[in-house]
Enzyme design. Sequence first.
Site, PDB file in Angstrom:
ATOM      1  N   GLU A 117      29.060  46.830  77.696  1.00 41.31           N
ATOM      2  CA  GLU A 117      29.004  47.711  76.520  1.00 41.31           C
ATOM      3  C   GLU A 117      29.220  49.163  76.941  1.00 41.31           C
ATOM      4  OE1 GLU A 117      29.029  48.411  73.569  1.00 41.31           O
ATOM      5  OE2 GLU A 117      27.981  47.009  72.264  1.00 41.31           O
ATOM      6  N   ASP A 118      29.643  49.978  75.991  1.00 39.47           N
ATOM      7  CA  ASP A 118      29.771  51.407  76.260  1.00 39.47           C
ATOM      8  C   ASP A 118      28.422  52.104  76.147  1.00 39.47           C
ATOM      9  OD1 ASP A 118      29.619  50.969  73.522  1.00 39.47           O
ATOM     10  OD2 ASP A 118      31.384  52.162  73.012  1.00 39.47           O
ATOM     11  N   ASP A 136      34.471  57.142  70.782  1.00 37.94           N
ATOM     12  CA  ASP A 136      35.288  57.899  69.829  1.00 37.94           C
ATOM     13  C   ASP A 136      34.472  58.656  68.800  1.00 37.94           C
ATOM     14  OD1 ASP A 136      34.421  55.545  68.322  1.00 37.94           O
ATOM     15  OD2 ASP A 136      35.880  56.181  66.819  1.00 37.94           O
ATOM     16  N   ASP A 169      22.458  52.149  71.438  1.00 32.52           N
ATOM     17  CA  ASP A 169      21.833  53.193  70.624  1.00 32.52           C
ATOM     18  C   ASP A 169      20.611  52.557  69.953  1.00 32.52           C
ATOM     19  OD1 ASP A 169      21.535  55.567  69.227  1.00 32.52           O
ATOM     20  OD2 ASP A 169      23.098  55.142  67.775  1.00 32.52           O
ATOM     21  N   ARG A 212      38.739  59.052  72.783  1.00 33.08           N
ATOM     22  CA  ARG A 212      38.485  57.936  73.714  1.00 33.08           C
ATOM     23  C   ARG A 212      39.114  58.190  75.079  1.00 33.08           C
ATOM     24  NH1 ARG A 212      36.401  53.584  70.736  1.00 33.08           N
ATOM     25  NH2 ARG A 212      37.204  53.362  68.615  1.00 33.08           N
ATOM     26  N   PHE A 217      25.144  62.496  69.856  1.00 32.82           N
ATOM     27  CA  PHE A 217      26.354  61.715  69.634  1.00 32.82           C
ATOM     28  C   PHE A 217      27.396  62.123  70.671  1.00 32.82           C
ATOM     29  CE2 PHE A 217      30.389  60.536  67.712  1.00 32.82           C
ATOM     30  CZ  PHE A 217      30.105  59.239  67.315  1.00 32.82           C
ATOM     31  N   VAL A 218      27.847  61.169  71.470  1.00 38.29           N
ATOM     32  CA  VAL A 218      28.774  61.480  72.557  1.00 38.29           C
ATOM     33  C   VAL A 218      30.143  60.841  72.334  1.00 38.29           C
ATOM     34  CG1 VAL A 218      26.997  61.863  74.314  1.00 38.29           C
ATOM     35  CG2 VAL A 218      27.851  59.547  73.937  1.00 38.29           C
ATOM     36  N   LYS A 265      36.038  48.799  70.945  1.00 38.22           N
ATOM     37  CA  LYS A 265      37.044  49.324  71.852  1.00 38.22           C
ATOM     38  C   LYS A 265      36.397  50.204  72.929  1.00 38.22           C
ATOM     39  CE  LYS A 265      40.003  49.898  67.829  1.00 38.22           C
ATOM     40  NZ  LYS A 265      40.516  50.910  66.868  1.00 38.22           N
ATOM     41  N   GLY A 266      35.179  50.653  72.654  1.00 40.95           N
ATOM     42  CA  GLY A 266      34.552  51.688  73.474  1.00 40.95           C
ATOM     43  C   GLY A 266      34.340  51.334  74.935  1.00 40.95           C
TER      44      GLY A 266
HETATM   45  P1  5GP Z   1      23.773  50.361  68.153  1.00 39.81           P
HETATM   46  O1  5GP Z   1      23.992  49.092  67.399  1.00 39.81           O
HETATM   47  O2  5GP Z   1      23.108  50.166  69.485  1.00 39.81           O
HETATM   48  O3  5GP Z   1      23.062  51.385  67.311  1.00 39.81           O
HETATM   49  O4  5GP Z   1      25.175  51.013  68.394  1.00 39.81           O
HETATM   50  C1  5GP Z   1      26.090  50.500  69.283  1.00 39.81           C
HETATM   51  C2  5GP Z   1      27.464  51.017  69.013  1.00 39.81           C
HETATM   52  O5  5GP Z   1      27.462  52.215  68.235  1.00 39.81           O
HETATM   53  C3  5GP Z   1      28.155  51.375  70.294  1.00 39.81           C
HETATM   54  O6  5GP Z   1      28.811  50.269  70.859  1.00 39.81           O
HETATM   55  C4  5GP Z   1      29.115  52.475  69.855  1.00 39.81           C
HETATM   56  O7  5GP Z   1      30.294  51.900  69.361  1.00 39.81           O
HETATM   57  C5  5GP Z   1      28.376  53.147  68.724  1.00 39.81           C
HETATM   58  N1  5GP Z   1      27.649  54.344  69.183  1.00 39.81           N
HETATM   59  C6  5GP Z   1      26.326  54.492  69.392  1.00 39.81           C
HETATM   60  N2  5GP Z   1      26.027  55.718  69.824  1.00 39.81           N
HETATM   61  C7  5GP Z   1      27.202  56.374  69.915  1.00 39.81           C
HETATM   62  C8  5GP Z   1      27.555  57.697  70.343  1.00 39.81           C
HETATM   63  O8  5GP Z   1      26.759  58.552  70.744  1.00 39.81           O
HETATM   64  N3  5GP Z   1      28.883  57.993  70.307  1.00 39.81           N
HETATM   65  C9  5GP Z   1      29.832  57.109  69.893  1.00 39.81           C
HETATM   66  N4  5GP Z   1      31.090  57.519  69.903  1.00 39.81           N
HETATM   67  N5  5GP Z   1      29.527  55.862  69.490  1.00 39.81           N
HETATM   68  C10 5GP Z   1      28.232  55.499  69.510  1.00 39.81           C
END
Ligand code: 5GP
Length: 184
Positions: free
Chosen positions: A102-103, A162, A106, A168, A155-156, A46-47
């Site tokens: 993508e939002d 969210d 990470d 959100r 963590f944002v 949803k991000g």
């Molecule tokens: P990844 O697979 O790259 O580790 O994580 C991707 C997903 O993790 C993002 O689409 C998001 O939903 C969540 N995520 C990663 N970092 C953050 C963060 O700092 N804050 C939030 N709210 N979600 C995050």
Amino acid sequence: MTNPLKDNIQEVLVTSEQIKAKAKELGAQIAKDYEGKDLLIICVLKGALPFMADLIREIDHPLAIDFMAVSSYGDATTSSGAVMILKDLETNINGRNVLIVEDIIDTGLTLKYLIENLQARKPASLKICTLLDKPERRKVDIRVDYKGFTIPDAFVVGYGLDFAELYRNLPDVCILKPEAYENN
Ligand code: 5GP
């Protein structure tokens, strides 16, 4: 006066004005890059919803949109690495020029899975656009074609992101006070 939405904010990392300007810049670049080509934008729910909504209105080029939902974080603030499709596309992407919006990237694990899954459906091209990038935490190599902001390892929340499904609707990207997590 207390504000139940904003009282837990420790710091604003990226303002809505900065995001607006960046969406304009990226939108113009995307319109230029896809000149003469079809374009299908995939929003990762949803991000990425607010970013995608703002970005597409800055792309002066015919485009279609579709949505996908994958599991990433539960209510915790660390990635499990496990990815599951919760909602799949309605569109057949075979032969289409696809841009994933993508939002945040990470560890990159979610996107790596998504890219492999979508590549198997044989799109004409597959590119990545992310609002935020946390390169310090990357576990797998991801080529990002369009990037909004590089942020430190924190963590944002806000602008689609969210914590436990809340925050959100904050217009800015923010860091929460430590007690916001404890109270949850
Ligand atoms: P990844 O697979 O790259 O580790 O994580 C991707 C997903 O993790 C993002 O689409 C998001 O939903 C969540 N995520 C990663 N970092 C953050 C963060 O700092 N804050 C939030 N709210 N979600 C995050």
